[in-house]
Motif scaffolding. Structure first.
Motif, PDB file in Angstrom:
ATOM      1  N   LYS A   1      19.857  47.418 102.568  1.00 11.80           N
ATOM      2  CA  LYS A   1      21.308  47.188 102.625  1.00 11.80           C
ATOM      3  C   LYS A   1      21.719  46.529 103.937  1.00 11.80           C
ATOM      4  O   LYS A   1      22.687  45.772 103.992  1.00 11.80           O
TER       5      LYS A   1
ATOM      6  N   LYS B   1      17.198  47.400  81.966  1.00 12.03           N
ATOM      7  CA  LYS B   1      17.443  48.266  80.792  1.00 12.03           C
ATOM      8  C   LYS B   1      18.517  47.630  79.910  1.00 12.03           C
ATOM      9  O   LYS B   1      19.374  46.905  80.420  1.00 12.03           O
TER      10      LYS B   1
ATOM     11  N   VAL C   1      15.843  41.452  82.753  1.00 11.00           N
ATOM     12  CA  VAL C   1      15.181  40.918  83.941  1.00 11.00           C
ATOM     13  C   VAL C   1      14.653  42.068  84.787  1.00 11.00           C
ATOM     14  O   VAL C   1      15.266  43.131  84.843  1.00 11.00           O
ATOM     15  N   ASP C   2      13.527  41.829  85.421  1.00 11.04           N
ATOM     16  CA  ASP C   2      13.022  42.774  86.415  1.00 11.04           C
ATOM     17  C   ASP C   2      13.093  42.074  87.764  1.00 11.04           C
ATOM     18  O   ASP C   2      12.326  41.139  88.031  1.00 11.04           O
ATOM     19  N   LEU C   3      13.999  42.521  88.603  1.00 14.12           N
ATOM     20  CA  LEU C   3      14.240  41.842  89.881  1.00 14.12           C
ATOM     21  C   LEU C   3      13.076  42.002  90.866  1.00 14.12           C
ATOM     22  O   LEU C   3      13.100  41.413  91.938  1.00 14.12           O
TER      23      LEU C   3
ATOM     24  N   SER D   1      24.461  50.167  83.832  1.00 16.54           N
ATOM     25  CA  SER D   1      24.815  51.486  84.375  1.00 16.54           C
ATOM     26  C   SER D   1      25.760  51.352  85.568  1.00 16.54           C
ATOM     27  O   SER D   1      25.811  50.305  86.232  1.00 16.54           O
ATOM     28  N   GLY D   2      26.509  52.415  85.820  1.00 16.40           N
ATOM     29  CA  GLY D   2      27.276  52.542  87.058  1.00 16.40           C
ATOM     30  C   GLY D   2      28.245  51.404  87.341  1.00 16.40           C
ATOM     31  O   GLY D   2      29.003  50.969  86.478  1.00 16.40           O
ATOM     32  N   MET D   3      28.208  50.926  88.585  1.00 16.94           N
ATOM     33  CA  MET D   3      29.167  49.897  89.034  1.00 16.94           C
ATOM     34  C   MET D   3      29.013  48.589  88.274  1.00 16.94           C
ATOM     35  O   MET D   3      30.002  47.913  87.980  1.00 16.94           O
TER      36      MET D   3
ATOM     37  N   THR E   1      29.263  57.289  95.489  1.00 19.00           N
ATOM     38  CA  THR E   1      29.889  56.974  94.200  1.00 19.00           C
ATOM     39  C   THR E   1      29.149  57.729  93.099  1.00 19.00           C
ATOM     40  O   THR E   1      27.913  57.748  93.073  1.00 19.00           O
TER      41      THR E   1
ATOM     42  N   ILE F   1      24.742  43.419  91.522  1.00 20.12           N
ATOM     43  CA  ILE F   1      25.046  44.852  91.686  1.00 20.12           C
ATOM     44  C   ILE F   1      23.814  45.728  91.472  1.00 20.12           C
ATOM     45  O   ILE F   1      23.723  46.830  92.026  1.00 20.12           O
TER      46      ILE F   1
ATOM     47  N   ALA G   1      26.038  46.002  98.886  1.00 21.66           N
ATOM     48  CA  ALA G   1      25.268  46.654  99.944  1.00 21.66           C
ATOM     49  C   ALA G   1      25.608  48.146  99.909  1.00 21.66           C
ATOM     50  O   ALA G   1      25.704  48.748  98.838  1.00 21.66           O
TER      51      ALA G   1
ATOM     52  N   GLY H   1      20.458  47.744  91.697  1.00 18.51           N
ATOM     53  CA  GLY H   1      19.818  48.244  92.911  1.00 18.51           C
ATOM     54  C   GLY H   1      18.959  49.462  92.636  1.00 18.51           C
ATOM     55  O   GLY H   1      19.061  50.107  91.583  1.00 18.51           O
TER      56      GLY H   1
ATOM     57  N   TYR I   1      15.791  52.030 101.442  1.00 17.58           N
ATOM     58  CA  TYR I   1      17.194  51.814 101.078  1.00 17.58           C
ATOM     59  C   TYR I   1      18.024  51.238 102.225  1.00 17.58           C
ATOM     60  O   TYR I   1      18.639  50.170 102.071  1.00 17.58           O
TER      61      TYR I   1
ATOM     62  N   THR J   1      27.499  57.950  90.179  1.00 20.37           N
ATOM     63  CA  THR J   1      26.823  57.156  89.144  1.00 20.37           C
ATOM     64  C   THR J   1      25.454  57.795  88.884  1.00 20.37           C
ATOM     65  O   THR J   1      25.091  58.787  89.517  1.00 20.37           O
TER      66      THR J   1
ATOM     67  N   ASP K   1      19.867  43.094  83.337  1.00 22.60           N
ATOM     68  CA  ASP K   1      19.385  44.415  83.763  1.00 22.60           C
ATOM     69  C   ASP K   1      17.969  44.577  83.266  1.00 22.60           C
ATOM     70  O   ASP K   1      17.536  43.876  82.343  1.00 22.60           O
TER      71      ASP K   1
HETATM   72  N1  LIG Z   1      26.050  55.294  93.859  1.00 24.05           N
HETATM   73  C1  LIG Z   1      26.260  55.233  95.159  1.00 24.05           C
HETATM   74  O1  LIG Z   1      26.655  56.230  95.818  1.00 24.05           O
HETATM   75  C2  LIG Z   1      26.080  53.937  95.893  1.00 24.05           C
HETATM   76  C3  LIG Z   1      26.581  53.842  97.207  1.00 24.05           C
HETATM   77  C4  LIG Z   1      26.430  52.643  97.892  1.00 24.05           C
HETATM   78  C5  LIG Z   1      25.830  51.545  97.274  1.00 24.05           C
HETATM   79  N2  LIG Z   1      25.347  51.669  96.003  1.00 24.05           N
HETATM   80  C6  LIG Z   1      24.742  50.465  95.393  1.00 24.05           C
HETATM   81  O2  LIG Z   1      25.529  50.091  94.275  1.00 24.05           O
HETATM   82  C7  LIG Z   1      24.739  49.346  93.337  1.00 24.05           C
HETATM   83  C8  LIG Z   1      24.963  49.923  91.946  1.00 24.05           C
HETATM   84  O3  LIG Z   1      24.414  51.233  91.913  1.00 24.05           O
HETATM   85  P1  LIG Z   1      24.962  52.360  90.948  1.00 24.05           P
HETATM   86  O4  LIG Z   1      25.405  53.475  91.828  1.00 24.05           O
HETATM   87  O5  LIG Z   1      25.891  51.779  89.958  1.00 24.05           O
HETATM   88  O6  LIG Z   1      23.565  52.843  90.290  1.00 24.05           O
HETATM   89  P2  LIG Z   1      23.010  52.859  88.804  1.00 24.05           P
HETATM   90  O7  LIG Z   1      21.669  53.487  88.928  1.00 24.05           O
HETATM   91  O8  LIG Z   1      24.008  53.479  87.900  1.00 24.05           O
HETATM   92  O9  LIG Z   1      22.852  51.322  88.430  1.00 24.05           O
HETATM   93  C9  LIG Z   1      21.823  50.516  88.962  1.00 24.05           C
HETATM   94  C10 LIG Z   1      21.408  49.496  87.917  1.00 24.05           C
HETATM   95  O10 LIG Z   1      20.388  48.654  88.489  1.00 24.05           O
HETATM   96  C11 LIG Z   1      19.421  48.418  87.485  1.00 24.05           C
HETATM   97  N3  LIG Z   1      18.103  48.097  88.040  1.00 24.05           N
HETATM   98  C12 LIG Z   1      17.274  48.933  88.720  1.00 24.05           C
HETATM   99  N4  LIG Z   1      16.100  48.323  88.959  1.00 24.05           N
HETATM  100  C13 LIG Z   1      16.187  47.077  88.433  1.00 24.05           C
HETATM  101  C14 LIG Z   1      15.295  45.991  88.355  1.00 24.05           C
HETATM  102  N5  LIG Z   1      14.034  46.076  88.813  1.00 24.05           N
HETATM  103  N6  LIG Z   1      15.718  44.850  87.771  1.00 24.05           N
HETATM  104  C15 LIG Z   1      16.964  44.758  87.243  1.00 24.05           C
HETATM  105  N7  LIG Z   1      17.857  45.777  87.269  1.00 24.05           N
HETATM  106  C16 LIG Z   1      17.477  46.920  87.859  1.00 24.05           C
HETATM  107  C17 LIG Z   1      19.343  49.757  86.727  1.00 24.05           C
HETATM  108  O11 LIG Z   1      18.711  49.618  85.460  1.00 24.05           O
HETATM  109  C18 LIG Z   1      20.805  50.153  86.667  1.00 24.05           C
HETATM  110  O12 LIG Z   1      21.424  49.677  85.503  1.00 24.05           O
HETATM  111  C19 LIG Z   1      23.299  49.458  93.839  1.00 24.05           C
HETATM  112  O13 LIG Z   1      22.947  48.270  94.507  1.00 24.05           O
HETATM  113  C20 LIG Z   1      23.362  50.628  94.818  1.00 24.05           C
HETATM  114  O14 LIG Z   1      22.368  50.556  95.812  1.00 24.05           O
HETATM  115  C21 LIG Z   1      25.454  52.843  95.302  1.00 24.05           C
END
Ligand SMILES: NC(=O)c1ccc[n+]([C@@H]2O[C@H](COP(=O)([O-])OP(=O)(O)OC[C@H]3O[C@@H](n4cnc5c(N)ncnc54)[C@H](O)[C@@H]3O)[C@@H](O)[C@H]2O)c1
Length: 272
Positions: free
Chosen positions: A166, A42, A54-56, A19-21, A195, A79, A121, A81, A162, A197, A40
């Motif tokens: 970070k 998922k 994996v479950d982190l 997902s996302g980034m 961002t 990435i 972060a 989170g 959170y 997502t 991931d």
């Molecule tokens: N979206 C924002 O505005 C934003 C801003 C600053 C930082 N971030 C950081 O960017 C990173 C990416 O976030 P995103 O916005 O793409 O979110 P997202 O929710 O789209 O993606 C997060 C991914 O982490 C995976 N994940 C969650 N728990 C997990 C676990 N226990 N084990 C393995 N994987 C796991 C999820 O399944 C998901 O695919 C994160 O670290 C987030 O904290 C996001």
């Protein structure tokens, strides 16, 4: 120029690839010809060469993933989170820092010469430089169990989940990155601004849309996942060979505006 970022055939691990980034980074790296190992909790839709669930939050799950990944990794994109509530403070610290660090440190001993790691972060971790006295003892814990224990012993530090997760990532990258570069391994981190997502609705629910909008800054908009992924791809590429222990802010000018007094975030927040 063919392969300008030199990723062709590189063995690259991307966490959060569902997902996302992380998904955006995995797609870009596949397109650049890297051999992508996606991790991931998922399943992912990206055509990675290998997917490892994996479950982190779970040390044994990470250890099994390390075995499945094998040796000789060139780059790690850490990435994955959690956004904090509704997830517990401890789970947020485990996924965002303790588990991420355990995965990285487990891969480091067999990484290739000139290997690179980037962590994700957040601008939500701003101010970490003023909290080093608290954060470095956590950064210096050795291994998953000791890191988890430190978090359990310091509920006041990890409260809200959170932001502390970070802050510690930034502090650890500065501290550990300065050590790892002696072996030629580059450890850096990116601090994204808001961002769009799958995580964003949770942030809006937690903090309210007005606060998220206040963190958008002078660009006047949120970024896309791809706009966050590309700078990480560049920072982790062999073209960034002298960038180490660095924290970049991919935030549309927010930090610059705040540092120079053009945004008064404390004032904005106090009126909310
Ligand atoms: N979206 C924002 O505005 C934003 C801003 C600053 C930082 N971030 C950081 O960017 C990173 C990416 O976030 P995103 O916005 O793409 O979110 P997202 O929710 O789209 O993606 C997060 C991914 O982490 C995976 N994940 C969650 N728990 C997990 C676990 N226990 N084990 C393995 N994987 C796991 C999820 O399944 C998901 O695919 C994160 O670290 C987030 O904290 C996001």
């Amino acid at each position: 120029m063919k392969d300008p970022l030199l990723y062709e055939a590189k063995r690259v691990v991307v966490t959060g690839c569902a997902s996302g980034m992380g998904e955006a980074a995995a797609k870009i790296l596949v397109d650049l010809g890297a051999h992508v190992i996606g991790l991931d909790v998922k399943p992912t839709a990206v055509a990675v060469q290998q997917f490892v669930q994996v479950d982190l939050r779970d040390k044994s799950s990470i250890d099994a993933a390390v075995v499945a990944i094998g040796s000789g990794i060139d780059s790690v994109f850490s990435i994955a989170g959690l956004p904090g509530p509704p997830f517990s403070d401890l789970d947020t610290m485990l996924v965002n820092f303790v588990g991420a660090r355990h995965l990285i440190e487990s891969l480091v001993p067999t990484m290739t010469p000139g290997a690179s790691v980037i962590c994700t972060a957040s601008n939500g971790g701003m101010g970490w430089q003023q909290e080093l006295e608290t954060l470095i003892p956590l950064a210096a814990t050795e291994g998953f169990d000791a890191g988890k224990q430190w978090c359990e012993d310091h509920p006041e530090v990890i409260a809200s989940g959170y932001a502390p997760s970070k802050k510690i990532l930034n502090a650890w990258v500065a501290w550990r990155g300065a050590q790892l570069i002696e072996t030629g391994i580059r450890l850096n981190c990116s601090n994204p601004g808001p961002t769009q997502t799958a995580m964003m609705p949770t942030f809006e629910e937690q903090s309210g849309k007005a606060i998220i909008d206040a963190f958008v800054g002078p660009s006047g908009r949120r970024s896309s996942a791809e706009e966050q992924a590309w700078p990480m791809v560049f920072m982790n590429s062999a073209r960034s060979s002298y960038v180490a222990a660095e924290a970049i802010h991919v935030d549309g000018g927010f930090l610059g505006a705040m540092t120079t007094g053009q945004i008064d975030i404390a004032g904005i927040l106090s009126k909310m």
